[in-house]
Enzyme design. Structure first.
Site, mmCIF file in Angstrom:
data_model
loop_
_atom_site.group_PDB
_atom_site.id
_atom_site.type_symbol
_atom_site.label_atom_id
_atom_site.label_comp_id
_atom_site.label_asym_id
_atom_site.label_seq_id
_atom_site.Cartn_x
_atom_site.Cartn_y
_atom_site.Cartn_z
ATOM 1 C CG LEU A 49 -2.008 -1.073 1.273
ATOM 2 C CD1 LEU A 49 -2.774 -0.994 2.587
ATOM 3 C CD2 LEU A 49 -2.969 -0.942 0.097
ATOM 4 N N GLY A 50 2.054 1.180 0.559
ATOM 5 C CA GLY A 50 2.919 2.349 0.600
ATOM 6 C C GLY A 50 4.111 2.075 1.497
ATOM 7 N N GLY A 52 7.309 4.318 3.995
ATOM 8 C CA GLY A 52 7.875 5.562 4.490
ATOM 9 C C GLY A 52 9.188 5.284 5.188
ATOM 10 N N GLY A 53 9.579 6.208 6.036
ATOM 11 C CA GLY A 53 10.873 6.077 6.680
ATOM 12 C C GLY A 53 10.929 4.984 7.729
ATOM 13 C CG PHE A 54 9.214 5.404 10.815
ATOM 14 C CD1 PHE A 54 10.412 5.674 11.444
ATOM 15 C CD2 PHE A 54 8.344 6.449 10.557
ATOM 16 C CE1 PHE A 54 10.728 6.965 11.832
ATOM 17 C CE2 PHE A 54 8.660 7.733 10.941
ATOM 18 C CZ PHE A 54 9.861 8.002 11.579
ATOM 19 N N GLY A 55 9.112 1.922 7.545
ATOM 20 C CA GLY A 55 8.739 0.605 7.068
ATOM 21 C C GLY A 55 7.672 0.681 5.994
ATOM 22 C CE LYS A 73 -0.570 1.873 9.585
ATOM 23 N NZ LYS A 73 -0.123 2.602 8.397
ATOM 24 C CG ASP A 178 0.785 12.740 9.274
ATOM 25 O OD1 ASP A 178 0.967 13.867 8.774
ATOM 26 O OD2 ASP A 178 1.162 11.693 8.736
#
Length: 717
Positions: A49-50, A52-55, A73, A178
């Site tokens: 799905l996407g 980022g910086g953390f996984g 996640k 966020d």
């Protein structure tokens, strides 16, 4: 070819270095996880799905919960070394515990943490519910392509529906951190906004990375952990100064981000174009709003937290006190759109048509005594194809009566004594008894009483004499194949066999009494093609096709007689039972017990139905929709336990349906016709099931069109 996703889930070509939608720098890393991979012996990965910086984040199916979709996640902090990673994961597991306290219907539920080993090390995953819907970012982008934005009415509705969520999390001491159009979703089922990509996950991950970086930089790392550095989290332009520059996240920080989100939806512009130092003018001059909403947004956007509202509850109270309408029609429907009932006038009855088909089956266990009624017990000649002539089928049926069951029938007409009004069965062999005579005195008194009881019960239930004999004979031969073709005597040597025959007759009466109404039982033996044609005309008056009626009849029939699945039974004696069930299902549709029209409240663009089905039960839903709309239908029910059908208003030979007797739980696409679509759900389980049906329609280019009535509707058998 695999696509590359940014942290917001935007899909990009694999060679991209920057996201083509948000401009984020893309980090192309092979995670080692692939579609179909099973993690934790439970979760089947479907797609990414996407990241980022953390996984990375994955869509998966929970194999322990009927393949229910969920989100994984992965926690992959940017730290080096086994010890550092272990400490990071321990801290993550401890601090992430707060997320499990969040129990709100507009927040994806966090399910569990689990470790999965692949590659050369272990990985930590957080599991949460999957939200079926569209992000407000995607909705806005869709509208901008049509030079449209959100209306003030929609902005007010969003605030009224999301502020209670913020009030809830803030009461627990949790800050989202966020909020933006990317992290708000409009859920298909109930059209409520949902907070996704919850900031608490990022906060924990960011805190871990920050603490571990500080500790590893400290000379005394091994014995005295350094104080954690300030964790700064949030999107530039959405997060206020105290959050971005000082690392302070307050409830008022979420209110600021929500106000920016509303302005972005209202104007179609990005935050720096609305609030930045180089904005051409103040945001009040960039969008025409009522004084009341302008006042609320101005206070939410105050530079200093102390000047903003103290809580989400205070904002909500202020909004609710303003005398404005919140249900005015929006300038453009959201992407998840379905026309309200007032916009689709009820048309004149349609007559959906299909090619001639035999009813096809469904499911499940029958009562033990009658479960053995199998097609193998019926002579092959009786299993005729639908193309045979009516005369041919009649001759085959007579062959069954005279040759296949004649000998047993010859004696059974003496086992069930005639009464006034009965018509004795006609066979090609001479009968030993005359109509109206009673020879039951040949049998012992106990047997005479048993047979008399069966006769009285058959009469009270209005079950046709000849049909009961035929059904009982067929079952008797199937259960005791060694007796096939043998004529039972009246003597004591066959007393046991006669007792078994009587027991089967009683079983049939039990089944017919329990599963057919008096009206249906009264017509057994007389149902025909003309009956089905009459039902077609009647069910079409309800904007329902006879195929949907047959689906309901099949579900019930094959719950009782699963062994008949795949067989041509309609013109056989047991087909009369199916007809009786179909007649009752027609009455259930007419009474509204198994038929519901999907209606949508003004201002709502989707509908959700929560209901329950008993074993062998089904239900039909109808909805007036328009050609060229994009429809998405999702059925949430135990996997492989239901059959879903979607029938068109005017089926054709090239396109007879969208789904038919399918185990698929989701259908989406462009609607090919205007009119009343039928959605049929039937249960295949042996116990009751609960289900949820979600229906939304989007991509509306024009208003709904009134369905047209065909000039000369064709019959569907």
């Amino acid at each position: 070819m695999n696509s590359v996703c940014c942290s917001q889930g935007h899909s990009n070509p694999p060679e991209s270095r920057f996201c083509h939608l948000c401009g984020e720098a893309l980090s192309v890393v092979n995670s080692g996880i692939y579609a179909g991979m099973i993690l934790g012996d439970r979760y089947c990965v479907k797609r990414e799905l996407g990241h980022g910086g953390f996984g990375r984040t994955y869509l998966a199916e929970d194999l322990n919960r009927f393949n229910e979709p969920c989100v994984l996640k992965e926690f992959a902090p940017q730290v080096q070394g086994t010890e550092a990673l272990q400490k990071a994961e321990e801290l993550f597991a401890r601090e992430a515990g707060v997320l499990y306290q969040l129990q709100h219907p507009q927040i994806p539920r966090f399910r569990e943490l689990f470790r999965a080993n692949y590659g050369d090390r272990g990985h930590l995953f957080l599991v949460q519910d999957y939200v079926e819907g569209e992000t407000y970012r995607n909705i806005l982008e869709s509208r901008k392509r049509q030079s449209l934005n959100f209306s003030e009415s929609e902005a007010r509705l969003l605030l009224l529906k999301i502020l209670p969520v913020l009030q809830y999390i803030h009461s627990l001491g949790v800050i989202h951190r966020d909020i933006s159009p990317d992290n708000l979703m409009l859920r298909y089922g109930d059209q409520l906004p949902v907070l996704i990509d919850f900031g608490g996950v990022k906060q924990v991950a960011a805190t871990v990375a920050s603490q571990m970086a500080s500790q590893m930089a400290s000379p005394a790392f091994s014995s005295q952990p350094a104080a954690p550095s300030v964790t700064r989290l949030g999107k530039v332009g959405y997060a206020p100064e105290e959050q971005m520059h000082l690392g302070q996240a307050l409830p008022q920080s979420d209110l600021y981000a929500l106000a920016v989100t509303v302005l972005v939806l209202l104007t179609g512009k990005e935050p720096y174009d609305i609030l930045g130092n180089f904005a051409v003018c103040g945001w009040q001059q960039q969008v025409a709003l009522s004084p009341e909403l302008t006042q609320v947004l101005e206070r939410m956007l105050a530079r200093h937290p102390i000047d903003r509202y103290r809580s989400a509850e205070e904002v909500l109270h202020t909004l609710q006190g303003f005398p404005f309408e919140i249900d005015q029609p929006p300038t453009q429907p959201p992407i998840s759109y379905i026309p309200p009932p007032s916009s689709v006038p009820l048309p004149t009855p349609l007559s959906p048509t299909f090619p001639h088909t035999q009813p096809t089956l469904a499911v499940a266990a029958a009562p033990a005594p009658l479960q053995t009624i199998a097609a193998a017990s019926v002579p092959a000649a009786v299993q005729s194809s639908p193309q045979k002539s009516g005369l041919g089928r009649l001759l085959v049926l007579l062959f069954l009566i005279a040759a296949g069951a004649g000998s047993l029938w010859w004696t059974s007409d003496r086992w069930l004594p005639y009464v006034v009004g009965d018509t004795p069965p006609q066979t090609e062999e001479p009968s030993a008894v005359e109509p109206g005579s009673d020879t039951s005195s040949q049998f012992p008194a106990e047997e005479q009483a048993r047979k008399a009881s069966i006769t009285r019960r058959r009469q009270s239930l209005d079950v046709d004499y000849r049909l009961l004999i035929t059904l009982t004979n067929t079952t008797f031969y199937d259960r005791y194949p060694a007796q096939q073709g043998r004529m039972l005597s009246d003597g004591p040597e066959d007393a046991e066999w006669r007792s078994r025959w009587d027991a089967i007759a009683s079983e049939w009466l039990d089944l017919l009494e329990a599963n057919l109404s008096p009206q249906a039982r009264r017509q057994l033996g007389s149902y025909s093609t003309a009956s089905r044609e009459q039902w077609r005309r009647e069910v079409n008056q309800l904007y329902v096709s006879s195929r949907a009626l047959y689906d309901l009849a099949d579900a019930r029939f094959f719950h009782l007689f699963p062994d008949w699945e795949g067989e041509n039974f309609l013109e056989q004696p047991i087909g009369q039972v199916w007809h009786g069930i179909a007649a009752d299902q027609l009455r259930s549709l007419q009474s509204g017990e198994t038929l519901e029209r999907l209606r949508f409240a003004p201002g709502e663009y989707g509908t959700q139905v929560n209901s329950r089905l008993d074993p062998g039960q089904g239900k039909v839903y109808i909805a007036g929709l328009s050609e060229s709309q994009m429809m998405r239908l999702n059925l949430q029910a135990p996997s492989q336990s239901t059959q879903l059908s979607i029938y068109l208003p005017n089926p054709t030979q090239t396109l007879p349906f969208l789904l038919a007797d399918s185990t698929d739980t989701t259908w989406s696409g462009t609607l090919p016709q205007s009119g009343f679509y039928e959605v049929v759900v039937v249960s295949k389980r042996t116990e009751p099931i609960d289900y949820r049906l979600n229906l939304t329609v989007d991509n509306v280019s024009s208003g709904p069109v009134e369905p047209e009535e065909p000039d000369e509707p064709e019959a569907k058998n």
